[in-house]
Design an enzyme around this catalytic site. Sequence first.
Site, PDB file in Angstrom:
ATOM      1  N   GLU A  79     -47.796   8.602 -72.949  1.00  0.00           N
ATOM      2  CA  GLU A  79     -48.631   8.208 -73.013  1.00  0.00           C
ATOM      3  C   GLU A  79     -49.263   8.624 -74.642  1.00  0.00           C
ATOM      4  O   GLU A  79     -50.518   8.454 -75.249  1.00  0.00           O
ATOM      5  CB  GLU A  79     -49.542   9.161 -72.046  1.00  0.00           C
ATOM      6  CG  GLU A  79     -48.818   9.178 -71.083  1.00  0.00           C
ATOM      7  CD  GLU A  79     -50.449   9.721 -70.202  1.00  0.00           C
ATOM      8  OE1 GLU A  79     -51.166  10.806 -70.746  1.00  0.00           O
ATOM      9  OE2 GLU A  79     -50.401   9.700 -68.575  1.00  0.00           O
ATOM     10  N   GLU A 138     -46.492   9.197 -63.151  1.00  0.00           N
ATOM     11  CA  GLU A 138     -47.466  10.066 -63.006  1.00  0.00           C
ATOM     12  C   GLU A 138     -48.423   8.968 -62.451  1.00  0.00           C
ATOM     13  O   GLU A 138     -48.906   7.621 -61.858  1.00  0.00           O
ATOM     14  CB  GLU A 138     -48.025  10.253 -63.936  1.00  0.00           C
ATOM     15  CG  GLU A 138     -46.886  11.675 -64.918  1.00  0.00           C
ATOM     16  CD  GLU A 138     -48.000  11.859 -66.674  1.00  0.00           C
ATOM     17  OE1 GLU A 138     -49.011  11.980 -66.333  1.00  0.00           O
ATOM     18  OE2 GLU A 138     -47.243  11.972 -67.308  1.00  0.00           O
TER      19      GLU A 138
HETATM   20  C1  FCB Z   1     -51.894  12.672 -67.623  1.00  0.00           C
HETATM   21  C2  FCB Z   1     -50.913  13.621 -68.491  1.00  0.00           C
HETATM   22  C3  FCB Z   1     -50.010  14.421 -68.220  1.00  0.00           C
HETATM   23  C4  FCB Z   1     -51.209  15.433 -67.000  1.00  0.00           C
HETATM   24  C5  FCB Z   1     -52.029  13.916 -66.381  1.00  0.00           C
HETATM   25  C6  FCB Z   1     -53.470  15.043 -65.729  1.00  0.00           C
HETATM   26  O1  FCB Z   1     -52.628  11.908 -68.680  1.00  0.00           O
HETATM   27  O2  FCB Z   1     -49.424  12.394 -69.046  1.00  0.00           O
HETATM   28  O3  FCB Z   1     -49.626  15.860 -68.617  1.00  0.00           O
HETATM   29  O4  FCB Z   1     -51.592  16.165 -67.822  1.00  0.00           O
HETATM   30  O5  FCB Z   1     -52.587  13.410 -66.899  1.00  0.00           O
END
Ligand code: FCB
Length: 454
Positions: free
Chosen positions: A163, A361
Site C-alpha cells: 500500500e 487483502e
Molecule cells: C490495510 C493494511 C493492513 C490492515 C488493513 C485493515 O490498509 O494493509 O495492515 O491494517 O488495512
Amino acid sequence: MTFPDGFLWGAATASYQVEGAATEDGRGPSIWDTFSHTPGRVLNGDTGDVACDHYHRWPEDLGLLREIGVRAYRFSFAWPRLIPAGTGALEPRGFAFYDRLIDGLLEAGIEPVATLYHWDLPQPLQDAGGWPSRSVLEPFEAYVRAVGEHFGDRVKRFAPINEPWVVSWLGYGTGVHAPGIADIGQAVAAAHHTVVAHNRATRALREVVPGALIGPVLNQALPDVDDISDPFQQRAAAVQDMNQNLFWMESILRGRYPELAYEVYGDHLASVVQPGDLDVQPIDWLGINFYFNARIGHRLPNPVDQQYDIVGALIGGVPENAPVGPTTDMGWPITPQGIGDLLVRWTREYADLLPQMFITENGCAYDDGPDADGRVRDTRRIDYLRAHLASVGDAIDRGADVGGYFQWSLLDNFEWALGYAKRFGLVHVDYATQRRTLKDSARWYADVIARNAL
Ligand code: FCB
C-alpha cells in the site's frame, strides 16, 4: 459459484501488527515503535510491543492456518529484525525466525507470500529523511537483495511494498500514520520514491531469486460521489482516482504518471522525478487490497481514512454528499460491488499489460467476542466476506483473471492508529491471555476453501 482450479485461498498478516517481541533478538526500532510510543498518536496508547506475540506463538498460528485450510499465507518481513539499523549488519536471529516460519509453512503445504515492506521503516532511515528522501532507496534495495538471497530458495512470491498510497499519504500527507508528518510536498515525494523503490526491488529480486513472482500490492478504491455530472464532484472523483489508483497503476505498468498528477502536484512531483526512475520493470501479478469505495464527498466517522481531506487539500474543498448506509466498526462503507468493478476495470483499461490479479487483502472490523459458550458468532463478517467474494466471482465471470484471494486478517491484531480497538481477525485474540479462538467466519471460510466455491 465455483472458483477457478488452483485458486490461491489465503489469509494475511503484517509483522508489526502481530509479532510483538519488539526489542527481542536484536530487532531495531522502527517508525511504528517511535510513533506508537508517542503519546496521543495511537488510540488508548496501544503499541505493538507485544501484539499477538506471534514471534513466540507462530507454531500455534500455523496450526490455525492449517485448520482453516489456506493454501497460502501472506506475511511481512520486519526490516528492523533483519537489518536492525536499516543498513549494514544483518541480524542472524531475525533471519532464523523467518526460516522457522517459512519452513513450517512449507511443511504444512502452505505457500509463503512475502511482503518486504509493511510500514516498519527502521527509525534511522526516517532520521535520514524517510520515504520523502532518495536516501531510502539504496538501503531498501540492499535489504530486498539480502532477503531474496536468503529466502529465495523457498519463497517465490514477493510484494515489495504494501500500500504505497498509505505509506506516503497517511504517513507524510495527513500524518495519521507513522512517522506522523503532515506535508503535501513530502507526501508526493514519498509517493514517487515508493514507485522507484518498487522498481528497484523488482529488479534486484529478479537477479537473486530464480523464478520469482513479483507484484505490487495497492490499496485501491473507486471514487463514489452522488452526482458525477456535477463538475466539482467530477473533479473530486478524478483527483481521488489519480491520487489513490492511477498514480501507481500508470507508473508501475506504463512507466509514466498521469497528466493530472503533474497538474495537481505541480513542482512537488516534477522536482523529484529523475531519469530512469520510471523504467518499467515487468510484474508477474497485481495485488489489490480492497476495503471500500472512496466516499469522497462524505467525511467518514473514522478519522484515519482521509481521502476526503486529501482530495479537499488538493482541490480546495470537497462537495457535500449524502452519508453512506451501514458501515463496519472502522466506519467504512460496505461496497462489495467495488471489488469486482476494480477487477473488471483494470482488465479493460490495461488489457495486455496486466498479468494475473490477486486480492491480497479484504476484510472488515467487527467487535464480536466469545459468547458464554465460547463461540464467536461474527455473522456480519461472514456476510461481508460472502458479498465481496461473490463480487470477485462475478468479475471472473466477466473476464477478469484472478489468481487468488487473501482475507485480512488471520488474527485480530494491532490496527495501526486505532490500536487493538478494531478486530479484523478470522481468529479472536484475547490480548490479556493471548488465547486464540476461531470465529464462525473462520469455519465458514474453511468450508469455502474446501469446496472452492461459495
Ligand atoms: C490495510 C493494511 C493492513 C490492515 C488493513 C485493515 O490498509 O494493509 O495492515 O491494517 O488495512
